[in-house]
Design an enzyme around this catalytic site. Structure first.
Site: not given
Length: 344
Positions: A232, A256, A261, A287, A289-290
């Protein structure tokens, strides 16, 4: 009972169609997040919500949504969702605990390679038109033979350690008092910062972890260290990172995730510091990551599974709380009591 299902970000059509079979789906079709007021308005008569990273759900939000039974967060880190408020109000809160792990670890290693091997500068050089063949420049740092530290050995941290197994690193250090891993030597944060060439941060945001990596830790770190944050944003003090980059103490920073955020923090910055964005020794991704197609689809389906389970009278598979008296039970008890009174 007619269910209203609020979806705060665009989702795949097939997932939306599944939800539409059990209720009215109201979806934010834009990538621009709803404001708090817009979210509150949509939830005022909703029975379910599929939430995302851009949402902040607190006690006030829950209080203004009296029919809400379940919040299915299509994510793993839930620091922007008030678990206590959901539990007290009888609202199930679910996450997607495992599908994001491997792609996030994969991206973390990609960021480390990009930072260590100067991919950003090499790409810009080729595109500049100046490249006309091999030259002896842009020497960097590789993973092989390096000392690696992973701060946070939860699912993502352990996955990073597993994936690093093929890179023949000299040492993999771990900072986590509650974890175990066969390929990791555990140590203190101070020792990890002092020894490591690369430091991966994979820590969730909690009151204790905010600014876990800040000026004192960076000042004591190995000179030229490369820092990679996929946990985070606010776990790393971005202002301290900028100062250390300018002073040469840090060799580079890749991230990332960003402090802007972290919606649950009222004092979060509104945006990333422009000086950090312009710094040459950084690599940033938005962001991601996924952000793998089949993974995002699977995450949405899993969140939908949790919503459907609750609205059909069951318990969700991925709950992180357990309301003693869920709202659907409360409503049924109230209706039953009303009929009992009428019969007397």
């Amino acid at each position: 009972m007619t269910h209203k299902i609020v979806v705060t970000n665009p989702i795949h059509t097939e997932v939306r169609d599944r939800l539409a079979q059990i209720g009215e789906v109201v979806m934010n079709s834009s990538n621009t997040p709803w404001t708090h007021e817009e979210l509150t308005s949509q939830l005022s008569d909703a029975t379910a919500m599929m939430g995302f990273m851009t949402d902040c759900v607190n006690a006030e939000t829950i209080a203004d949504a009296p029919k809400l039974q379940v919040i299915a967060a299509a994510l793993k880190g839930f620091d922007s969702y008030d678990v206590v408020a959901c539990t007290s109000a009888g609202v199930w809160l679910t996450i997607v605990p495992d599908l994001l792990t491997e792609p996030t670890a994969e991206l973390a290693i990609g960021l480390a390679i990009a930072l260590g091997r100067h991919l950003r500068h090499g790409d810009a050089y080729v595109r500049s038109g100046k490249f006309d063949g091999w030259r002896s420049h842009y020497f960097g740092t590789g993973l092989r033979g390096s000392t690696i530290a992973i701060v946070g050995l939860g699912q993502v941290g352990r996955a990073i350690a597993d994936q690093l197994g093929g890179f023949r690193c000299a040492h993999i250090l771990g900072v986590d008092p509650h974890a175990q891993h066969a390929n990791v030597t555990f140590c203190s944060l101070d020792e990890a910062m002092r020894r490591a060439d690369f430091v991966f941060v994979a820590v969730p945001l909690t009151p204790d972890s905010r600014s876990l990596i800040s000026a004192p830790q960076i000042a004591a770190a190995r000179a030229g260290q490369l820092l990679i944050n996929v946990g985070r944003g606010s776990v790393v003090d971005e202002s301290a990172v900028l100062q250390a980059l300018d002073g040469g103490q840090l060799g580079g920073y890749a991230a990332d995730v960003f402090a802007c955020e972290d919606w649950s923090l009222p004092d979060r910055p509104e945006k990333i510091d422009a000086r950090l964005l312009l710094h040459p020794n950084t690599v940033f991704t938005p962001h991601l990551g996924s952000a793998v197609r089949n993974v995002r689809l699977a995450i949405e389906h899993r969140a939908a599974d949790n919503i459907i389970a609750v609205l059909q009278g069951g318990a969700p598979m991925d709950a992180i709380n357990h309301p003693k008296e869920p709202r659907d039970v409360r409503e049924k008890s109230a209706i039953s009591g009303m009929f009992e009174r009428r019969m007397k």
